[in-house]
Design an enzyme around this catalytic site. Structure first.
Site, short mmCIF file in Angstrom:
data_model
loop_
_atom_site.label_atom_id
_atom_site.label_comp_id
_atom_site.label_asym_id
_atom_site.label_seq_id
_atom_site.Cartn_x
_atom_site.Cartn_y
_atom_site.Cartn_z
N ASP A 69 0.77 -1.31 -0.04
CA ASP A 69 -0.07 0.03 0.05
C ASP A 69 0.90 1.15 -0.24
OD1 ASP A 69 1.02 -0.40 2.64
OD2 ASP A 69 -0.92 -1.22 3.28
N ASN A 138 -7.66 -3.47 14.62
CA ASN A 138 -8.93 -3.61 14.25
C ASN A 138 -9.35 -4.61 13.24
OD1 ASN A 138 -8.04 -2.42 11.98
ND2 ASN A 138 -9.64 -0.62 11.97
#
Length: 254
Positions: A69, A138
């Site tokens: 990314d 998360n």
């Protein structure tokens, strides 16, 4: 498709060597294509691979490094960019030429077009042999936040407040953390031949347990790896704390 998760639980001091053993065993000898995760978790792995390269124990100078990314809005020469991270923390220590490093262009005029082009570049070079990945607190995988489609490909995504807060330590101010990124999608990551998932610290324990033992669901993006045929997890003892012996989805090694 057959699925096996191999889980290796190690002391934190042994994390880098254990992860390097796994990666070295999985990489092909000729022009390996290594998927690179960024952040602090994989740094002991990269340091150990560099040590082995300098000692002549492994040759990775001909490797192709493929980033997961990049932040939208940060150029390759911005020290906070993932392009800079891959170049300085991984490529240079391993002796990989800059031309063999693939990272999305965070300054592309059309980020969506850049994301699509990056997906094509990965396919054109033959895909990823070994994908190194981390897991967010998360449950995010790369920058695939909770709610990401399991069949997602490389695209532009918004970053959750939790992810931006987690990454704020790399910026001068929390307000400087970008709101968007280009990320490989969950389907893109699953196309890698093998995946090595790394987890360190108690803050990753709940997410790791949910990813390995819970349902395959976009609310925990890393759970998509349950649909990959060959995944090895290297976790320190605090990150593995919530995994139980009854978990029949992992082979535990310690």
């Amino acid at each position: 498709m057959p699925h096996t998760v191999r889980l290796r639980v190690v002391d934190n001091d042994d994390f880098g060597a254990a992860a390097a053993d796994v990666v070295q065993d999985l990489l092909p000898a000729h022009r390996p294509r290594l998927g690179i995760a960024t952040g602090s978790t994989p740094m002991p792995l990269y340091a150990e691979l560099a040590r082995r390269a300098h000692a002549g124990e492994i040759e990775l100078g001909n490797a192709v490094l493929i980033a997961l990314d990049e932040y939208v809005g940060l150029g390759a020469h911005d020290r906070r960019s993932y392009a800079a991270y891959v170049r300085t923390e991984v490529g240079a220590p391993l002796g990989v030429a800059p031309g063999n490093i693939l990272v999305p262009d965070g300054l592309a005029e059309d980020p969506e077009a850049e994301a699509a082009a990056y997906e094509c570049r990965i396919e054109e070079i033959g895909g990823v042999d070994v994908q190194i990945a981390g897991i967010g607190s998360n449950g995010h995988l790369a920058f695939n936040e909770p709610g990401s489609p399991l069949d997602s490909v490389t695209r532009v995504v918004g970053l959750s407040q939790q992810t931006r807060s987690d990454n704020a330590r790399f910026f001068d101010s929390p307000a400087d953390v970008p709101h968007y990124a280009i990320t490989q999608g969950l389907a893109t990551i699953r196309r890698a031949r093998t995946v090595v998932l790394l987890a360190r610290g108690p803050g990753k324990a709940a997410a790791l347990a949910a990813a390995l033992t819970g349902p395959v669901d976009g609310t925990v993006p890393a759970s998509a790896l349950q649909r990959h045929p060959y995944v090895t997890v290297v976790a320190d003892r605090s990150a593995a704390a919530e995994l139980t012996a009854a978990d029949d989805r992992a082979e535990r090694q310690s």
